[in-house]
Write an enzyme that holds these catalytic residues in place. Sequence first.
Site: not given
Lengths: 418, 73
Positions: A261, A367, A376
């Site tokens: 991220s 994932c 996120e």
Amino acid sequence: MTRPAPDPATDPATDPGPTAADGDDTSFPLARTCPFTPPDDYAGMRERADLTRARIPSGKRPWLVTRHEDVRAALSHPAASSDARNPAFPALGDGEQVVAAELRPFIRMDPPDHTLVRRMLVGEFTVRRVRAMRPAIEAVCAEQVEYLLSRPAPADLVADYANRVSTTVICRLLGVPLEDLEFFRRITSISGSRDSTEEEVGAALGELFGLIDRLIDDKAKDPRDDLISRLATGPLARGEITRHSLLSQIGITLNAGHETSRNMIPLAALALLEHPEQLELLREDPQLWPGAVDELLRYLSVADVITLRVATEDIPLSSGTIPAGDGYIALLGAANHDPGAFPEPGRLDVRRTQRNHVAFGYGTHQCVGQNLGRLEIEIALRTLFDRVPTLRSELALADLPARSSSAIFGLDEVPVSW
Amino acid sequence: MVSRPVTALRLETDPDTCAGAGQCVRAAPDLFDQDDDGLVVLLRAHVPPEARERALTAADWCPSGAVTAHDPS
């Protein structure tokens, strides 16, 4: 396409196999021309009638799988092995091969070992659990965007925002104290780079494992509401996992959870700044955000080269058969830019309805934190554009320094003003 | 798998194969849930025609082959 001449000096340890012609090898990995899109040469590989054979820095010659249907088939086939202890495992760096074989993070394991570890983690990342994290992630992003704005412009969208958001979110989930937000960035920049030697990776991970080791002790005695406490008092206490393995599994969860991220958020922000009409659509209709995040994941495909496998039996694909015993790389970015699956794949379209991209992989290794990742990224971008409507990049795309040797593609620095 | 246009479907799930990715819940929250360990829970095996597309999407998105759609019979 790069077609280097055959190099007899390169390690011939990997059997080239009867179907491979040496002169046809593609030097791999390939660099991106544009930071947003996977290498241009993938298009030619997808259109070829057969599979492309690559030559990677270790001298091994894995097959490259590029079509969307083939990547999904090659990753979900029962003969797809992720075990890094297999000499044919096509790690891009020698350090990664040795360290992955020794530490056995669950991303480089096969069933039944993989299943055991994965099931210790998936309950933490269910759709329902992640949905409940929304207010906490919103608070983190709100706090970190103020930090960004407190910096003198130009500030760095990577160090001053994305790294702080991603590190804070994953550390809170795991129960890692937030003393040094740059610590994990330093560790992953070494452990995730194919330029790192075995010794460098070992030293960086040793530092990380020392920290996790102490946390496991603390939390076994005084458990809190976090993942490390639950693993220490549950599977570890019950003898279902060794301490050595638990360190690896927590380490990879931390690394993967923070690096992906951290790299996605600045790239996605830049992609939207470069496509102002798409950003405008999102400003007009915020309900488009979840779909936009999937489109950005597809378009940017930062984990393009993470899916390394060995075929334990022949794996038949539309573009040819991967012979038993051979290594292969299922290129997620190539699949996500396959025009057969995504019309006009090079166009960023936040209203695109096809969402069967493989940005998070496919098969049993897909994932584990993808639901958290999506949320996120969405909140980080929405917070950024809502709070800083005049955000602009200080550098042209071509001048931005890329993390070209990293397993997860990203930019080292993204100077922004407002 | 079936390809007739508008018809019902029958879903099957296999928790032993499930990877806990939650893709079925994203695709069709009215048809699937996850238990506390993250594994698939089938809420409705018999899918009415109006939920058919969502059911097929769930089967397509499932990374591990734990969700399959069949002709109702």
